[in-house]
Design a protein around this motif. Sequence first.
Motif, PDB file in Angstrom:
ATOM      1  N   SER A  83      25.887   6.602   9.444  1.00  0.00           N
ATOM      2  CA  SER A  83      26.858   5.508   9.339  1.00  0.00           C
ATOM      3  C   SER A  83      27.143   5.276   7.862  1.00  0.00           C
ATOM      4  CB  SER A  83      26.326   4.232   9.988  1.00  0.00           C
ATOM      5  OG  SER A  83      25.146   3.808   9.347  1.00  0.00           O
ATOM      6  N   GLY A  84      28.210   4.500   7.598  1.00  0.00           N
ATOM      7  CA  GLY A  84      28.513   4.120   6.222  1.00  0.00           C
ATOM      8  C   GLY A  84      29.666   4.865   5.582  1.00  0.00           C
TER       9      GLY A  84
ATOM     10  N   TYR B 179      18.850   7.233   3.295  1.00  0.00           N
ATOM     11  CA  TYR B 179      20.063   6.763   2.648  1.00  0.00           C
ATOM     12  C   TYR B 179      20.593   7.797   1.661  1.00  0.00           C
ATOM     13  CZ  TYR B 179      18.120   2.363   4.350  1.00  0.00           C
ATOM     14  OH  TYR B 179      17.583   1.384   5.137  1.00  0.00           O
ATOM     15  N   LEU B 180      21.898   7.697   1.401  1.00  0.00           N
ATOM     16  CA  LEU B 180      22.499   8.463   0.313  1.00  0.00           C
ATOM     17  C   LEU B 180      23.424   7.507  -0.432  1.00  0.00           C
ATOM     18  CD1 LEU B 180      22.746  11.262  -1.056  1.00  0.00           C
ATOM     19  CD2 LEU B 180      24.847  11.574   0.291  1.00  0.00           C
ATOM     20  N   GLU B 181      23.027   7.147  -1.637  1.00  0.00           N
ATOM     21  CA  GLU B 181      23.852   6.305  -2.493  1.00  0.00           C
ATOM     22  C   GLU B 181      24.745   7.225  -3.310  1.00  0.00           C
ATOM     23  OE1 GLU B 181      23.385   2.847  -2.540  1.00  0.00           O
ATOM     24  OE2 GLU B 181      25.220   2.708  -3.738  1.00  0.00           O
ATOM     25  N   MET B 182      26.060   7.000  -3.214  1.00  0.00           N
ATOM     26  CA  MET B 182      27.024   7.854  -3.905  1.00  0.00           C
ATOM     27  C   MET B 182      27.860   7.001  -4.856  1.00  0.00           C
ATOM     28  SD  MET B 182      28.262  10.267  -0.737  1.00  0.00           S
ATOM     29  CE  MET B 182      29.089   8.916   0.117  1.00  0.00           C
TER      30      MET B 182
ATOM     31  N   GLY C 268      22.709  15.291  12.672  1.00  0.00           N
ATOM     32  CA  GLY C 268      23.471  14.170  13.181  1.00  0.00           C
ATOM     33  C   GLY C 268      24.886  14.622  13.479  1.00  0.00           C
ATOM     34  N   GLN C 269      25.724  13.673  13.913  1.00  0.00           N
ATOM     35  CA  GLN C 269      27.090  14.021  14.300  1.00  0.00           C
ATOM     36  C   GLN C 269      28.048  13.997  13.123  1.00  0.00           C
ATOM     37  OE1 GLN C 269      25.871  11.026  14.506  1.00  0.00           O
ATOM     38  NE2 GLN C 269      27.489   9.705  13.722  1.00  0.00           N
ATOM     39  N   GLY C 270      27.626  13.424  12.001  1.00  0.00           N
ATOM     40  CA  GLY C 270      28.445  13.393  10.804  1.00  0.00           C
ATOM     41  C   GLY C 270      29.189  12.088  10.628  1.00  0.00           C
ATOM     42  N   THR C 271      29.455  11.734   9.385  1.00  0.00           N
ATOM     43  CA  THR C 271      30.266  10.565   9.050  1.00  0.00           C
ATOM     44  C   THR C 271      31.252  10.975   7.955  1.00  0.00           C
ATOM     45  OG1 THR C 271      30.213   8.221   8.415  1.00  0.00           O
ATOM     46  CG2 THR C 271      28.615   9.656   7.330  1.00  0.00           C
ATOM     47  N   GLN C 272      32.502  10.580   8.143  1.00  0.00           N
ATOM     48  CA  GLN C 272      33.561  11.020   7.238  1.00  0.00           C
ATOM     49  C   GLN C 272      33.602  10.165   5.974  1.00  0.00           C
ATOM     50  OE1 GLN C 272      35.687  13.718   7.523  1.00  0.00           O
ATOM     51  NE2 GLN C 272      36.425  13.183   5.475  1.00  0.00           N
ATOM     52  N   VAL C 273      33.669  10.831   4.845  1.00  0.00           N
ATOM     53  CA  VAL C 273      33.881  10.177   3.550  1.00  0.00           C
ATOM     54  C   VAL C 273      35.176  10.715   2.967  1.00  0.00           C
ATOM     55  CG1 VAL C 273      33.053   9.921   1.186  1.00  0.00           C
ATOM     56  CG2 VAL C 273      31.437   9.789   3.108  1.00  0.00           C
ATOM     57  N   THR C 274      36.101   9.819   2.673  1.00  0.00           N
ATOM     58  CA  THR C 274      37.375  10.207   2.088  1.00  0.00           C
ATOM     59  C   THR C 274      37.568   9.457   0.782  1.00  0.00           C
ATOM     60  OG1 THR C 274      38.337  10.605   4.277  1.00  0.00           O
ATOM     61  CG2 THR C 274      39.867  10.348   2.427  1.00  0.00           C
ATOM     62  N   VAL C 275      37.764  10.206  -0.289  1.00  0.00           N
ATOM     63  CA  VAL C 275      37.960   9.620  -1.611  1.00  0.00           C
ATOM     64  C   VAL C 275      39.407   9.856  -2.009  1.00  0.00           C
ATOM     65  CG1 VAL C 275      37.168   9.515  -3.983  1.00  0.00           C
ATOM     66  CG2 VAL C 275      35.567  10.167  -2.165  1.00  0.00           C
ATOM     67  N   SER C 276      40.163   8.774  -2.035  1.00  0.00           N
ATOM     68  CA  SER C 276      41.597   8.902  -2.289  1.00  0.00           C
ATOM     69  C   SER C 276      42.149   7.578  -2.771  1.00  0.00           C
ATOM     70  CB  SER C 276      42.326   9.334  -1.019  1.00  0.00           C
ATOM     71  OG  SER C 276      43.724   9.354  -1.226  1.00  0.00           O
ATOM     72  N   SER C 277      43.165   7.658  -3.623  1.00  0.00           N
ATOM     73  CA  SER C 277      43.843   6.444  -4.070  1.00  0.00           C
ATOM     74  C   SER C 277      45.055   6.151  -3.185  1.00  0.00           C
ATOM     75  CB  SER C 277      44.263   6.594  -5.530  1.00  0.00           C
ATOM     76  OG  SER C 277      45.077   7.741  -5.691  1.00  0.00           O
TER      77      SER C 277
END
Length: 122
Positions: free
Chosen positions: A7-8, A80-83, A113-122
């Motif tokens: 999650s997150g 946890y993974l702090e990014m 796990g099933q994965g959680t999407q991280v999108t970095v965009s303006s």
Amino acid sequence: QAQLVESGGGLVQPGGSLRLSCSASGRLFSTYAMAWFRQPPGKEREFVAAINYSGSITFYEDSLKGRFTISRDIAKNTMYLEMNSLEPEDTALYYCAANKQVVTSASLIDSWGQGTQVTVSS
């Protein structure tokens, strides 16, 4: 095998931060090494970071050192993974992984796990 739920994830602007969580079920969590992998669009799954069973030793993909921090709370069965200072190149599906030993190759992982999407965009 451990059951893992991430999650997150979400959408964040460049330079922003996110903290991913991986909740693990199964009484073996405290004896397993844990890791984060990611899969950018159109690319293969790649190693991000790993932590040993006690949390005393961590490993990072070289290019991510200093921006990402892996940790685990054994009492909460959570990793946890702090990014920080996120870049568009960090956009990927992030996976939690568990394995009896620390490994950095996706082909050697026992549980995903099933994965959680991280999108970095303006």
